[in-house]
Scaffold this motif. Structure first.
Motif, PDB file in Angstrom:
ATOM      1  N   HIS A  95       0.686  -0.983  -0.232  1.00 23.37           N
ATOM      2  CA  HIS A  95       0.011  -0.401  -0.184  1.00 23.37           C
ATOM      3  C   HIS A  95       1.202   1.310  -0.094  1.00 23.37           C
ATOM      4  N   ILE A  96       1.669   0.767   0.694  1.00 26.15           N
ATOM      5  CA  ILE A  96       3.398   2.343   0.603  1.00 26.15           C
ATOM      6  C   ILE A  96       3.377   2.481  -0.538  1.00 26.15           C
ATOM      7  N   GLU A  97       4.155   1.296  -1.617  1.00 25.63           N
ATOM      8  CA  GLU A  97       3.933   1.555  -2.684  1.00 25.63           C
ATOM      9  C   GLU A  97       3.405   1.951  -3.725  1.00 25.63           C
ATOM     10  N   MET A  98       2.301   1.379  -3.574  1.00 24.41           N
ATOM     11  CA  MET A  98       1.134   2.267  -4.168  1.00 24.41           C
ATOM     12  C   MET A  98       0.936   3.774  -3.745  1.00 24.41           C
ATOM     13  N   THR A  99       1.354   4.004  -2.899  1.00 31.99           N
ATOM     14  CA  THR A  99       1.084   5.764  -2.505  1.00 31.99           C
ATOM     15  C   THR A  99       2.090   6.230  -3.300  1.00 31.99           C
ATOM     16  N   VAL A 100       3.179   5.848  -2.941  1.00 25.71           N
ATOM     17  CA  VAL A 100       4.882   6.412  -4.298  1.00 25.71           C
ATOM     18  C   VAL A 100       4.436   6.562  -5.206  1.00 25.71           C
ATOM     19  N   ALA A 101       3.704   5.481  -6.104  1.00 23.28           N
ATOM     20  CA  ALA A 101       3.194   4.676  -7.635  1.00 23.28           C
ATOM     21  C   ALA A 101       2.927   6.169  -8.072  1.00 23.28           C
ATOM     22  N   VAL A 102       1.717   6.794  -7.294  1.00 23.59           N
ATOM     23  CA  VAL A 102       0.864   7.846  -7.704  1.00 23.59           C
ATOM     24  C   VAL A 102       1.256   8.924  -7.454  1.00 23.59           C
ATOM     25  N   LEU A 103       2.158   8.952  -6.274  1.00 23.60           N
ATOM     26  CA  LEU A 103       2.703  10.367  -6.236  1.00 23.60           C
ATOM     27  C   LEU A 103       3.543  10.681  -7.794  1.00 23.60           C
ATOM     28  N   ARG A 104       4.749   9.367  -8.095  1.00 18.72           N
ATOM     29  CA  ARG A 104       5.163   9.955  -9.154  1.00 18.72           C
ATOM     30  C   ARG A 104       4.406  10.410 -10.389  1.00 18.72           C
ATOM     31  N   GLU A 105       3.102   9.378 -10.500  1.00 11.40           N
ATOM     32  CA  GLU A 105       2.508  10.113 -11.413  1.00 11.40           C
ATOM     33  C   GLU A 105       2.293  10.773 -11.590  1.00 11.40           C
ATOM     34  N   TRP A 146      10.747   7.789   3.667  1.00  3.79           N
ATOM     35  CA  TRP A 146      10.579   8.233   2.603  1.00  3.79           C
ATOM     36  C   TRP A 146      10.237   9.507   2.943  1.00  3.79           C
ATOM     37  N   THR A 147      10.580  10.546   1.426  1.00  2.00           N
ATOM     38  CA  THR A 147      11.159  11.325   1.831  1.00  2.00           C
ATOM     39  C   THR A 147      10.278  11.972   0.204  1.00  2.00           C
ATOM     40  N   VAL A 148       9.263  13.031   0.056  1.00  2.00           N
ATOM     41  CA  VAL A 148       8.798  13.580  -0.763  1.00  2.00           C
ATOM     42  C   VAL A 148       9.309  15.276  -0.647  1.00  2.00           C
ATOM     43  N   ALA A 149       9.465  15.660  -1.725  1.00  2.00           N
ATOM     44  CA  ALA A 149       9.897  17.084  -1.737  1.00  2.00           C
ATOM     45  C   ALA A 149       9.071  17.799  -2.230  1.00  2.00           C
ATOM     46  N   PRO A 150       8.691  19.154  -1.257  1.00  2.00           N
ATOM     47  CA  PRO A 150       8.037  20.371  -2.265  1.00  2.00           C
ATOM     48  C   PRO A 150       7.764  20.642  -2.919  1.00  2.00           C
ATOM     49  N   GLY A 151       7.240  20.602  -3.212  1.00  2.00           N
ATOM     50  CA  GLY A 151       6.702  21.295  -5.243  1.00  2.00           C
ATOM     51  C   GLY A 151       4.821  20.954  -5.791  1.00  2.00           C
ATOM     52  N   PRO A 152       4.716  21.120  -7.345  1.00  2.00           N
ATOM     53  CA  PRO A 152       3.396  20.952  -7.109  1.00  2.00           C
ATOM     54  C   PRO A 152       3.000  19.363  -7.604  1.00  2.00           C
ATOM     55  N   VAL A 153       1.557  19.097  -7.352  1.00  2.00           N
ATOM     56  CA  VAL A 153       1.193  18.355  -7.694  1.00  2.00           C
ATOM     57  C   VAL A 153       0.823  18.536  -9.181  1.00  2.00           C
ATOM     58  N   LYS A 154       0.666  17.395 -10.565  1.00  2.00           N
ATOM     59  CA  LYS A 154      -0.054  17.949 -11.462  1.00  2.00           C
ATOM     60  C   LYS A 154      -1.268  17.168 -11.330  1.00  2.00           C
ATOM     61  N   ALA A 155      -1.927  17.289 -12.443  1.00  2.00           N
ATOM     62  CA  ALA A 155      -4.037  17.081 -12.593  1.00  2.00           C
ATOM     63  C   ALA A 155      -3.107  16.206 -13.501  1.00  2.00           C
ATOM     64  N   GLY A 202       4.019  13.584 -11.048  1.00  2.00           N
ATOM     65  CA  GLY A 202       5.330  14.556 -11.019  1.00  2.00           C
ATOM     66  C   GLY A 202       5.954  14.649  -9.535  1.00  2.00           C
ATOM     67  N   VAL A 203       5.397  13.867  -8.843  1.00  2.00           N
ATOM     68  CA  VAL A 203       6.240  14.295  -7.843  1.00  2.00           C
ATOM     69  C   VAL A 203       7.192  13.291  -7.396  1.00  2.00           C
ATOM     70  N   ASP A 204       8.512  14.267  -6.843  1.00  2.00           N
ATOM     71  CA  ASP A 204       9.154  14.098  -6.018  1.00  2.00           C
ATOM     72  C   ASP A 204       9.649  12.672  -4.919  1.00  2.00           C
ATOM     73  N   VAL A 205      10.227  11.258  -4.667  1.00  2.00           N
ATOM     74  CA  VAL A 205       9.278  10.598  -3.575  1.00  2.00           C
ATOM     75  C   VAL A 205      10.575   9.859  -4.034  1.00  2.00           C
ATOM     76  N   ASP A 206      12.017   9.443  -2.498  1.00  2.00           N
ATOM     77  CA  ASP A 206      12.640   9.493  -2.487  1.00  2.00           C
ATOM     78  C   ASP A 206      12.836   8.029  -1.513  1.00  2.00           C
ATOM     79  N   ASP A 207      12.409   6.963  -1.817  1.00  2.00           N
ATOM     80  CA  ASP A 207      11.929   5.763  -0.737  1.00  2.00           C
ATOM     81  C   ASP A 207      12.658   4.968  -1.466  1.00  2.00           C
ATOM     82  N   SER A 208      14.348   5.361  -1.491  1.00  2.00           N
ATOM     83  CA  SER A 208      15.931   3.645  -1.384  1.00  2.00           C
ATOM     84  C   SER A 208      16.257   3.783   0.102  1.00  2.00           C
ATOM     85  N   GLU A 209      15.772   4.165   0.874  1.00  2.00           N
ATOM     86  CA  GLU A 209      16.183   3.560   1.821  1.00  2.00           C
ATOM     87  C   GLU A 209      15.600   2.974   2.545  1.00  2.00           C
TER      88      GLU A 209
END
Length: 430
Positions: free
Chosen positions: A204-214, A227-236, A216-223
């Motif tokens: 379910h967290i992988e699902m959240t990361v995937a929909v954020l990236r779809e 989970w780190t989400v960079a500030p910025g716009p959420v593309k419609a 244009g949100v910058d998500v780092d889940d490498s560690e």
């Protein structure tokens, strides 16, 4: 709430006497739909959530986001969403929807109003304290009584500073997803770190990361556990919601119970939904599982075996499948052990105790463990299967009823949480 009109309560679960051969189309995923609605409400423009699931949980989410100031049009199958100014006081009804109770408060932190949250009586027992504590650490004022449960009020100032926060998400992966979904709108983004026992339901967290990236949100889940989400716009983004694969469980189980064949249309070739694990679980229980390509019945086909086998499974990442799997285990010919699911004690009800109680009452040999169940099949008999206002418990009840005479499912209408008119649809198949 009723399920397709007035239903007898308890509801006589239809008994299947011959192998079934049916093809079904399922409603959209609740998990994907509610994530899509949240992101649409905080995005940089209008978008459409296509083939949205129309259920109590998703309608509560749409109403919650509308109360904050977005426009969510639920009139048709496709739901247009127009973000709005979060500039008003609001009362949010969470009902029994964990996604509303956990995903909306971080969004409410972006409001300039006082946003009050409450829900059904059962919902007041579900944990939310880690999210509220995290929001306070990120700069959001939360008024509650210290229990870490409903009711509570979020008092926003129009922005959230954000930053780094450490939580214990061992009770629910939704604690992490809640912070990630709104994190891009926080001034510093959000850096979520987990400290505790392993996080359940990681898909379910992988699902959240995937929909954020779809979007244009910058998500780092490498560690691990961060989970780190960079500030910025959420593309419609316009999205089409996949079928709800967890809701496929009782229908595929029908093939397993009857020795027949059930095909679920439009099963995705690749997905982050935990319900996809049904393919391997049912294979281990002796079913034949195959992908059907081309034609009107393209999807996933399961054919039941002559004898259903017991299994030893760690369901930590797919705990929501436990009730359906436990019901099948009670109908199998050998013993089963279901492990790694202590966290489902905090779902709509304590599902471990509920399953042990109800399966035992119908004759199964069940031993309850802190993190799971041991099930020894025995001759089952009819009786009332209580659901505890939990749609997944109702699924377990109808699965048992398909293989056992005289099973009565209490409050089957609770299935409307994720599948409107489930009872009518099920009866048409069985």
């Amino acid at each position: 709430m009723t399920d397709g009109g007035a239903l007898p309560d308890p509801w006589p679960a239809p008994r299947v006497h011959d192998p079934v051969d049916v093809t079904v189309s399922l409603p959209g995923s609740k998990s994907l739909a509610n994530r899509a609605l949240v992101l649409a409400a905080v995005s940089d423009g209008p978008s459409v959530v296509r083939r949205a699931l129309r259920s109590r949980d998703t309608l509560l989410m749409a109403a919650a986001l509308g109360s904050l100031g977005s426009d969510v049009d639920t009139a048709d199958a496709d739901w247009p969403v127009t973000p709005g100014a979060f500039d008003r006081d609001a009362d949010i009804d969470c009902g029994l929807a964990g996604t509303v109770m956990r995903f909306v408060p971080p969004v409410a932190g972006l409001s300039t109003g006082a946003v009050a949250f409450d829900g059904d009586p059962h919902m007041r027992q579900r944990p939310i304290g880690e999210v509220l504590t995290a929001l306070s650490a990120l700069g959001v004022r939360v008024d509650d009584d210290g229990r870490g449960a409903l009711p509570f009020t979020v008092r926003g100032t129009g922005s959230v500073p954000g930053g780094t926060v450490t939580i214990d998400a061992s009770a629910s992966s939704q604690f992490v997803s809640a912070l990630l979904l709104a994190g891009a709108r926080f001034e510093q983004g959000v850096d979520v770190r987990h400290d505790g026992k392993p996080v359940p339901s990681l898909p379910h967290i992988e699902m959240t990361v995937a929909v954020l990236r779809e979007r244009g949100v910058d998500v780092d889940d490498s560690e691990p556990n961060r989970w780190t989400v960079a500030p910025g716009p959420v593309k419609a983004v316009d999205v089409t919601i996949e079928p709800d694969l967890s809701n496929a469980a009782p229908f595929l189980a029908l093939a397993a119970v009857s020795g027949g064949r059930v095909t679920v249309r439009d099963w995705p070739a690749s997905t982050t939904q935990p319900g996809d694990e049904l393919r391997s679980i049912l294979s281990l229980m002796g079913c034949t599982v195959e992908t059907v390509t081309g034609g009107p019945d393209a999807g996933l086909r399961v054919t039941g075996p002559e004898r259903l086998q017991g299994v030893d499974l760690d369901l930590h990442d797919v705990g929501e499948l436990t009730p359906a799997v436990a019901a099948l285990c009670a109908l199998a010919e050998g013993p089963s052990h279901l492990r790694g699911i202590a966290h489902i004690r905090g779902h709509e009800t304590d599902r471990i105790t509920a399953l042990a109680t109800e399966l035992s009452a119908l004759g199964a040999g069940v031993v309850e463990h802190p993190d799971g169940l041991s099930i020894t099949p025995a001759p089952l008999h009819g009786g009332v299967f209580h659901t505890y206002a939990d749609h997944r418990m109702a699924h377990a009840g109808v699965i048992i009823g398909a293989g056992v005479d005289g099973v009565l499912v209490e409050d089957v209408a609770t299935t409307s949480k994720t599948f409107p008119d489930f009872a009518g649809f099920w009866s048409s198949l069985v």
